[in-house]
Scaffold this active site. Structure first.
Site, mmCIF file in Angstrom:
data_model
loop_
_atom_site.group_PDB
_atom_site.id
_atom_site.type_symbol
_atom_site.label_atom_id
_atom_site.label_comp_id
_atom_site.label_asym_id
_atom_site.label_seq_id
_atom_site.Cartn_x
_atom_site.Cartn_y
_atom_site.Cartn_z
ATOM 1 N N GLU A 166 0.823 -1.215 0.000
ATOM 2 C CA GLU A 166 0.000 0.000 0.000
ATOM 3 C C GLU A 166 0.857 1.263 0.000
ATOM 4 O O GLU A 166 0.489 2.272 -0.597
ATOM 5 C CB GLU A 166 -0.940 -0.052 1.220
ATOM 6 C CG GLU A 166 -1.881 1.129 1.366
ATOM 7 C CD GLU A 166 -1.340 2.186 2.323
ATOM 8 O OE1 GLU A 166 -1.871 3.307 2.324
ATOM 9 O OE2 GLU A 166 -0.377 1.886 3.056
ATOM 10 N N HIS A 203 -4.936 -2.773 1.042
ATOM 11 C CA HIS A 203 -4.808 -2.419 2.456
ATOM 12 C C HIS A 203 -4.802 -3.675 3.331
ATOM 13 O O HIS A 203 -4.004 -3.793 4.274
ATOM 14 C CB HIS A 203 -5.945 -1.495 2.888
ATOM 15 C CG HIS A 203 -5.778 -0.075 2.439
ATOM 16 N ND1 HIS A 203 -5.032 0.837 3.154
ATOM 17 C CD2 HIS A 203 -6.258 0.583 1.368
ATOM 18 C CE1 HIS A 203 -5.058 2.009 2.533
ATOM 19 N NE2 HIS A 203 -5.791 1.877 1.444
#
Length: 361
Positions: free
Chosen positions: A12, A319
């Site tokens: 991420e 995520h």
């Protein structure tokens, strides 16, 4: 204890790596160095909300921190024992209070005494969970793991000044139970909140009507959306104008799916309501009981739990994969993912059974 090196540019590549790494460092007592912080963001390095999350965790864990400053791309975090107590944090901008609170919540539950925190900043932000999401989706999920906490919204905070106020209280626990959320089941009700500050009341009405029309058009009959149109004389009213809508679908199996949308200048109220409703329906169509935002928030708790947790999510996000990577690296939890990024997936975790030696409960 050997220091763990964390590359902030992996996966991420944003603030989540910082928050999760420091949270797990505080909980486990393992010192860390994080470099390339927010390397994939513009501008890179620490922003106010990230810096304040680290500062708050440093207070909670009596930690020594090096390199903390706006724009810093590298920090060292050397935690001591988690001590509980009362803390006040002012982000200083409209930066998300929810993201700061997310970083604090695991550590608060493994402190030696009850912890109280008051955070000032933004309460409803783009690219961050709304405070209502933490209250209505995250807390009910982790309460199944024995987590004991509450979150209260005292004042809304919107861009640019923020100045919203959120209070949280968390009691210490001995261990976290594993979490099993595999079935969505029949949706029994859909509720929501259409909110605004310093704007005409018809805006919340239009957002709610638009969302309700989309949801009932999809065949759901029981839809209740509360209206909150705050003005300057009311204590919860934000310092700056703003609006949004958040929706929750609750199933007979106990699953809760959330979706929201924020207003912005030039964006019709009807579009705000439609966006939230369509996102909720997308999550529900997957048949999974854990929405894509909740999945990544549960990973840390699953990694610390005493036993095997299993969740099925509507969408495996980058995520969530980042949280899995960090949890494996930081605490040694073992994960198995059945599915792929962007698709409905099952996440299985053998947690480490972290025990809070600071409490006798």
């Amino acid at each position: 204890m050997d220091r763990i090196e964390i590359d902030g540019s992996v996966l991420e590549g944003g603030g989540q790596i910082l928050r999760v790494s420091v949270a797990l460092s505080a909980v486990t007592g393992k010192p860390i160095r994080i470099y390339n912080i927010r390397a994939k963001r513009s501008p890179p390095g620490l922003r106010a909300q990230h810096m304040n999350a680290v500062r708050a965790l440093a207070q909670l864990a009596d930690a020594e921190v090096a390199g903390l400053g706006i724009g810093s791309k590298e920090i060292e975090f050397n935690p001591g024992p988690l001590k509980g107590g009362s803390f006040k944090i002012d982000v200083g901008t409209a930066g998300s209070t929810s993201l700061v609170l997310q970083a604090l919540m695991p550590a608060m539950s493994f402190s030696h005494s009850k912890t109280f925190v008051e955070i000032t900043g933004g309460t409803n932000n783009p690219m961050a969970p709304a405070v209502e999401y933490l209250q209505e989706v995250l807390l009910p999920a982790i309460s199944k793991m024995r987590y004991k906490g509450s979150i209260e919204l005292l004042r809304r905070g919107f861009y640019p000044r923020g100045q919203g106020i959120v209070r949280a209280a968390v009691e210490p626990i001995k261990t976290l139970k594993p979490l099993i959320i595999e079935r969505l089941g029949e949706v029994k009700e859909i509720k929501g909140l259409s909110y605004s500050s310093r704007l005409p009341a018809h805006i919340v009405e239009r957002m709610a009507r638009s969302a309700e029309r989309i949801i009932t058009g999809a065949g759901y009959k029981k839809v209740e959306i509360e209206l909150e149109a705050l003005q300057a004389s009311q204590g919860r009213c934000a310092a700056d104008p703003g609006c949004g809508i958040i929706l929750f679908a609750k199933s007979k199996e106990g699953a809760i799916i959330g979706a929201d949308s924020l207003g912005e200048l030039g964006k019709p109220a009807e579009k705000v309501g439609t966006e939230a409703a369509e996102e909720l329906l997308r999550q529900l169509r997957s048949g999974a009981p854990v929405d894509k935002h909740l999945a990544d928030q549960l990973i840390v708790y699953m990694s610390l739990a005493d036993g095997r947790s299993t969740i099925r999510t509507s969408e495996l996000t980058l995520h969530a994969l980042t949280c899995i990577h960090l949890s494996e690296k930081m605490v040694g939890a073992r994960f198995k993912v059945e599915g792929k990024e962007g698709a409905s997936s099952t996440v299985i975790c053998d947690g480490i059974g972290l025990e809070n030696i600071l409490v006798n409960v």
